[in-house]
Each structure stands twice: as structure tokens, then as C-alpha cells.
Design an enzyme around this catalytic site. Sequence first.
Site, short mmCIF file in Angstrom:
data_model
loop_
_atom_site.label_atom_id
_atom_site.label_comp_id
_atom_site.label_asym_id
_atom_site.label_seq_id
_atom_site.Cartn_x
_atom_site.Cartn_y
_atom_site.Cartn_z
CB SER A 130 -0.93 0.05 1.21
OG SER A 130 -1.70 1.24 1.16
CE LYS A 184 -2.97 -2.37 -0.42
NZ LYS A 184 -3.80 -2.16 -1.56
CG HIS A 187 -5.04 -0.92 3.57
ND1 HIS A 187 -5.26 -0.36 2.31
CD2 HIS A 187 -4.21 -0.06 4.20
CE1 HIS A 187 -4.60 0.77 2.21
NE2 HIS A 187 -3.94 0.98 3.35
CG ASN A 188 -7.23 -1.60 -0.90
OD1 ASN A 188 -6.26 -1.39 -0.18
ND2 ASN A 188 -7.14 -1.70 -2.20
CD GLU A 191 -7.56 2.96 -0.55
OE1 GLU A 191 -6.52 2.42 -0.12
OE2 GLU A 191 -7.87 2.95 -1.75
C1 6PG Z 1 -3.10 1.37 -1.80
C2 6PG Z 1 -4.39 1.47 -2.60
C3 6PG Z 1 -4.30 0.85 -3.94
C4 6PG Z 1 -5.61 0.85 -4.73
C5 6PG Z 1 -6.09 2.19 -5.11
C6 6PG Z 1 -7.28 2.18 -6.05
O1 6PG Z 1 -3.19 0.85 -0.70
O2 6PG Z 1 -2.06 1.80 -2.29
O3 6PG Z 1 -5.40 0.83 -1.89
O4 6PG Z 1 -3.89 -0.49 -3.77
O5 6PG Z 1 -5.40 0.15 -5.88
O6 6PG Z 1 -6.41 2.92 -3.98
O7 6PG Z 1 -8.30 1.35 -5.65
P1 6PG Z 1 -9.71 1.49 -6.34
O8 6PG Z 1 -9.47 1.65 -7.81
O9 6PG Z 1 -10.48 0.24 -6.06
O10 6PG Z 1 -10.32 2.70 -5.76
#
Ligand code: 6PG
Length: 466
Positions: A130, A184, A187-188, A191
Site C-alpha cells: 500500500s 490488504k 485495508h482497502n 480506505e
Molecule cells: C493502496 C491502494 C491501492 C488501490 C487504489 C485504487 O493501498 O495503495 O489501496 O492499492 O489500488 O487505492 O483502488 P480502487 O481503484 O479500487 O479505488
Amino acid sequence: MTAPTIGLYGLGTMGAALALNMAEKGVSVQVANRTASAVLRFMDRAGSLAENIQGHQTLGGLIAGLPAPRLLVAMIPSTAPMDGFLDDVIGQLSPGDTVIDAGNADFHDTRRRAARLAEHGLHFVGLGVSGGEEGARHGPSMMMGGSPESWAGLEPILTRIAAKHGEDPCVVRCGPDGAGHFVKTVHNGIEYADMQMIAEVYDLLRFGGGRDVRDVSAIFKDWNAGRLESYLMETTGEVLSYADAPTNLPFIDLIEDKAGQKGTGRWTVIEAVRLGQSASMIEAAVAARAWSAEKALRGVVEETFGADRADLDLDVGLLEQAMLAARVLEYAQGFRILAAASQEYDWGLDPVRIAQIWRAGCIIRARLLDDIAEALAEEPPEGQLFLAPRFSGVLMQGIPALREVVTRAAEAGYATPVLSAALTFWDVLRQGRGTASLIQAQRDFFGRHGFERTDQDGDFHGPWWK
Ligand code: 6PG
């Protein structure tokens, strides 16, 4: 001591950034790419770092050039191309070698691939990375899933290239096979929820409060200097400060309001449901993205029913408190999914360490994670973050603020999917006795499903069954 050596195949944005990061940290990197010309361009770009990098024209050359046991990172899409890559390399690798998928993969695929490689005596690592391109280049946060043997080879490299929180490298072996990719994914999911929550508050500040976008930017920057400090808060303050050069319009107004998504938020929700959990705030964020993409339909509904919204002047301090409480709840939902998955797959995930390695380098890094890591280390009641004594003040103050924000927003016609989901989650949780007795009665009435009674042990049916 000789420098650790690693191979990297796939010099796209993330692959190139990771390779440069490794070379800069004294790792000896060997690279190759599907199109060989990209290797030459990359070597040029590497400048003085090229002395730690060796380029190969072919994947075979790269594999042959690596010392045993080999470490081979594949920076290619974690979908069908990854399976094709494995088809190609399995016969060229030797027992004990490790292939590393450093993309965003569905952890079920990672588990399947790990089992497949294990049949050949090979290791497969799912490495969640990430921090975007900048993180990959200068220090990402990394969540590794794989065998102890592959960790032994990778640890010296990953600790060198990881983001540092103080002296602490932000990398952890989460567990075997898919554990790293799963962490991960969650985590997303967090996010997604955090981004959507911020977008909702932006809407309230700018369109509810009728503020100039520069003032909204300043509010986010201000929040970022306080308890809400986080990378996403900082990013928001920054992107809102841009104007379009020729027109001087706020740049944000020129961006189409249709959000993309590559799948990790959706996977989080799917897995949460599979595990008998609910990540309602993450689900709300995924839904908001999906609805945002239905631009034409929204236009029709607006034309038919109107888009009127009343002015809404919410206090900035109130919004700050509401967001802080919602942020505690969104991380709590994430950690609940991690705990459920850890049990289901017997991964032995360490939530404290996961919170620690999210404190730097990754997209969800936030000041709150210091407290979260400490709260988890203190083993909160029922294992739940929101019961940790250190969050009771934030919730006592923040929940009434959240309630005021959500109810006033609803009255005035503003959608707050994630903030509303946070409040609902909380209002359900804090009722020792909820509404499910009626659900049980209904289930028994139409399907003889039975229920437990409050006053006797056993399985019962209602008086509607004579
Ligand atoms: C990270 C992000 C990354 C992710 C983008 C876009 O931790 O660096 O999570 O891995 O690919 O944020 O994700 P989306 O296209 O699903 O919004």
C-alpha cells in the site's frame, strides 16, 4: 555481507517504483518485462541506481540469473495473467524458490496459487503493498502472506524498503498463503469507507454550508493538523485547493462525479458477509461508488423528482467530532472482519501488529492508528475497539455529534451513506435487547424454524403451531 538479491518481472508504474526503491536500499535487483524495450528505458531512468540493477531481455534470463533459492516478484495483474505467468515459470524454478504477487489479489486466488506451487515444492507469497506509486518508490506499508521459509528470504529486503514509523518498518508476515492479500483487501475496504465519509462531509460543508471550496480546503487542512490527521484528510485538503488554470474554476468541479473501483472494496464486503459479519460502512461506500457510476439514471431521477436541498449550516467542530467517532467505528468494522477471517482460516493474525504497520506508508495511515494499536494491545473488552476505554471519550462526544449531523443532513436532503451506516451500526450495538425476537417469531411462523426463549432453555415453537 553480500546484498540480498531479488528478481522483479513487470516494470509498470508500481513495478518500476518498487525496483528503484530496492536498488536505492542496497538490494541487488534483477528485472525483466514482457516487452524488452521497457527494460532499457527503465535502466536509463534508474540513473546511478542502475549499478544495483541488472536488466534481462527475457523472463528465462531473469530466472537463470537469480541465485537459489530464488525470490521472484511478479508485478503483473493478479488475475488471468498471474496464472499464465505461473504456467510459464513453474517448470523453470527449483524447489525452495518463491514467487511473490505484489498486486491487489483476491485472497482466494492467492490460496489456490499457493497450493498449486506447493505441489512443486515452490512457495507463493501474496504481498499486499500500500501507498501508491510514491509509497512503492520511497516506502510502502506491506502485508505479507506466505510460508516462514519465504519470509526468511524476504524479510531482510522488505524491512529495508518499507515505510518507517519512527524506527519501525511497516511490514508484517500476516500469516500463510492468502493472509497478506486478505489484510490488504480489508485495508482497502477501510480506505473506501474513509474516502466516502470525507466526501460526505465535503458535500455538507460546501453545498450545505454554502462555503467557497477554498474555505472547505482550509477546513480539511485544519482538521489534518488535529485528531483527524491522516493521509486521506491531507489529500482532500490538497486536491480541493486546486483551480483550473484557464478558467480559474475549482478543479474539483471539472471532474466527472462517477467513481471507479477495481474490486477490493467489494471483496471486503463479500468476505465480511461470507464470514457472517457485516461491514456496513464499507458496504455503504461501495454502494455509493456504484450509484455514482449510474450518472444517466441519477439525471433522470433528478429531473423527475427534483434535487432540492435546504441550506444546512453545521458547526465545523461538530463535524470533526462526528467524523472521529465514525472513523473509530470504520476501523472497528475492519478489525472485526480480520478477527473473523483469522479464526475461519486459522491464520493467527496479529491485530496489534497490523494496526502498527498501517501507521506509515499506506493510504489509510492516520493519527488514530496510534491509539488503535495501543487499544488493541490492551485487549479491549470483547476484543472490540469501540469498547476500549481510550475510545470512550471520543464516542461519548462523537456519537451525539454524529447523530446530529446525520439527522440534520437527512432532514435537509443530503445523502450520508457512510455516516448513516456508522450511526445505525452503533444504535443496533448499544441495544442489549433488539428487534430479532420478531424476526425469530416470523421465521417460526412461516417455516417452523424454532427459537430460543428468554425464560427457558431449549428449542421452541410458537403458539401458532398447535
Ligand atoms: C493502496 C491502494 C491501492 C488501490 C487504489 C485504487 O493501498 O495503495 O489501496 O492499492 O489500488 O487505492 O483502488 P480502487 O481503484 O479500487 O479505488
